[in-house]
Design a protein around this motif. Structure first.
Motif, short mmCIF file in Angstrom:
data_model
loop_
_atom_site.label_atom_id
_atom_site.label_comp_id
_atom_site.label_asym_id
_atom_site.label_seq_id
_atom_site.Cartn_x
_atom_site.Cartn_y
_atom_site.Cartn_z
N GLY A 55 0.80 -1.22 0.00
CA GLY A 55 0.00 0.00 0.00
C GLY A 55 0.83 1.27 0.00
O GLY A 55 0.26 2.37 -0.10
N THR A 56 2.15 1.15 0.08
CA THR A 56 3.01 2.33 0.06
C THR A 56 2.90 3.04 -1.29
O THR A 56 3.02 2.42 -2.35
N VAL A 57 2.70 4.35 -1.25
CA VAL A 57 2.61 5.16 -2.46
C VAL A 57 4.02 5.41 -2.99
O VAL A 57 4.90 5.86 -2.28
N THR A 60 2.79 9.57 -7.95
CA THR A 60 1.43 10.07 -8.21
C THR A 60 1.46 11.06 -9.37
O THR A 60 2.50 11.64 -9.69
N VAL A 79 -2.30 6.86 -8.62
CA VAL A 79 -1.36 6.54 -7.55
C VAL A 79 -0.71 5.19 -7.85
O VAL A 79 -1.41 4.17 -7.93
N TYR A 81 1.44 2.18 -6.50
CA TYR A 81 1.68 1.69 -5.15
C TYR A 81 2.16 0.26 -5.18
O TYR A 81 2.00 -0.47 -6.15
N ASP A 178 -4.75 -2.89 -1.04
CA ASP A 178 -3.61 -1.99 -1.04
C ASP A 178 -3.94 -0.67 -1.74
O ASP A 178 -3.37 0.38 -1.42
N ALA A 182 -3.30 2.86 -0.11
CA ALA A 182 -2.60 3.93 -0.80
C ALA A 182 -3.43 5.20 -0.84
O ALA A 182 -2.90 6.31 -0.65
N SER A 185 -3.41 6.84 2.57
CA SER A 185 -2.12 7.48 2.80
C SER A 185 -2.01 8.77 2.01
O SER A 185 -1.62 9.82 2.55
#
Length: 422
Positions: A55-57, A60, A79, A81, A178, A182, A185
């Motif tokens: 799920g970390t971006v 973008t 996004v 991710y 995820d 993302a 976040s």
């Protein structure tokens, strides 16, 4: 077995009209019409470290909600991710995050489009920014507009991933969950933000698998409701149903292409020369192109001696068994499951008794399930009533209203036991 509330359908139509009535020709953001397809767009590729949390971006860019000929006032972001594939490896994909027209308390709908793609031109991130469209994408984009008008933030993930691995279950669910991570976040929202999962047909794959794997894969997410319609529960049952179908036989070679990509399936030992030819033809297509292009194609046509069916091939059966719904966990959130029923078996592509069986199985595990069956409606015809009833279901879940479980009346349905491996 179920009737649609007239009020919910009227509300859905009114919400859609509100958005479409406000559209105007405005300057396009990048990407938009004329932009490269995702397979040729550097934004979608990532060669950095993926030693980060799911799920970390990673990247973008802005976008505008559009069709190839029409843009809207609705702005969003694409996004990129980190997520997880079927084998548990770190991979990347893209989600489109769309903000509501009227700001209010944050509430997220993860909308899973039925893009059913082997080519990236049908990725939701591409179609929602006006890069391309199809009748399926157009209908779902209209539904998304309704949720945006109603004040929901909508997240639409490219849940098949970079390699377009259609129908592959766990990884589709991971990508959906995820994508929500993302979005939260990126938007600075807490994990307590209420979330609904929604999808029809191919979009029911990330929806249902996401609900199953969420308790262990993303336990922090506050999923308040899950709505899945036209659900492919066990492809060992769908394959003989669509074999020779004038409308759906093209999904057979497309499934084998997807299994090649996701599992490294070696087809040289069992696919016929004609099967290889058809697989090559569908390799970069999407379901609107391939589903009805092979009206006489049968399961038997795809294989060579000594095989008479794909279900005679051990490796294929093992993959199908790995994608039977219900095997990867028990959802915590209330579920709405629905399917059309236009012939003695199903809706012409999905098996009614399979969806009943999944609902019955979940009920036995203590899940709050509402099941709807649209008698007389085929797969395409069941889409509008499902979306209307899903809107009502999710509206009630976000409002904290009472559920309407009908577990006591859901038939046992078919056996969902794994197919014996030959």
């Amino acid at each position: 077995m179920s009737q649609i509330g007239k009020g919910s359908l009227v509300r859905l139509v009114a919400l859609i009209a509100l958005v479409l009535g406000s559209t105007a020709y405005v300057a396009q953001a990048d990407p938009g019409p004329g932009s490269p397809i995702p397979a040729n767009d550097p934004f979608y590729s990532y060669d950095g470290s993926l030693d980060v949390a799911p799920g970390t971006v990673l990247r973008t860019r802005p976008m505008t909600f559009a069709t190839p000929t029409l843009t809207t006032p609705i702005k969003g972001e694409q996004v990129l991710y980190r997520t997880t594939d079927q084998q548990g490896e770190s991979v990347v994909t893209v989600a489109t995050v769309l903000r509501p027209l009227i700001p209010g308390p944050a509430k997220i709908v993860s909308y899973h489009m039925a893009y059913d793609a082997l080519g990236s031109q049908c990725d939701p991130s591409y179609t929602l920014s006006g890069g391309a469209t199809s009748p399926i994408a157009s209908a779902e984009q209209t539904v998304i507009a309704g949720y945006l008008a109603a004040g929901y933030t909508v997240v639409a993930p490219d849940y098949e991933g970079e390699e377009l691995e259609w129908t592959v279950g766990r990884q589709s669910g991971y990508a959906a969950l995820d994508g929500v991570r993302a979005a939260e976040s990126f938007l600075g929202l807490p994990s307590s933000t209420p979330v609904g999962l929604l999808g029809y047909s191919g979009g029911s794959v990330p929806t249902q698998w996401g609900a199953e794997v969420a308790p262990r894969y993303a336990p922090e997410l506050n999923i308040v409701g899950v709505a899945a319609g036209g659900v492919p529960v066990d492809f060992a049952h769908n394959l003989p149903y669509v074999s020779g179908s004038p409308k759906w036989a093209g999904v057979i070679p497309a499934l084998i292409v997807a299994y090649q990509r996701a599992y490294g399936l070696d087809t040289s030992e069992f696919v016929s020369d004609y099967g290889l030819q058809v697989m090559d033809q569908v390799d970069q297509e999407c379901i609107a192109q391939f589903a009805d292009d092979y009206p006489t194609l049968t399961d038997a046509d795809m294989v060579k001696a000594p095989y008479t069916s794909l279900l005679d091939v051990p490796a294929v059966v093992e993959i199908i068994n790995d994608n039977i719904m219900g095997i990867s966990g028990t959802p915590r959130a209330p579920l709405f499951l629905a399917v059309g029923h236009s012939d003695p078996i199903g809706d012409t592509v999905m098996i009614t008794a399979d969806v009943q069986a999944l609902a019955h199985e979940y009920c036995g595990r203590g899940v709050d399930v509402q099941y709807a069956q649209y008698d007389g409606l085929n797969h395409e015809m069941a889409f509008p009533p499902f979306e209307a009833q899903a809107l009502q279901f999710l509206t009630e879940r976000f409002a904290g209203g009472p559920t309407h479980s009908n577990c006591a009346t859901i038939p046992v349905g078919n056996s969902l036991a794994p197919t014996p491996v030959p």
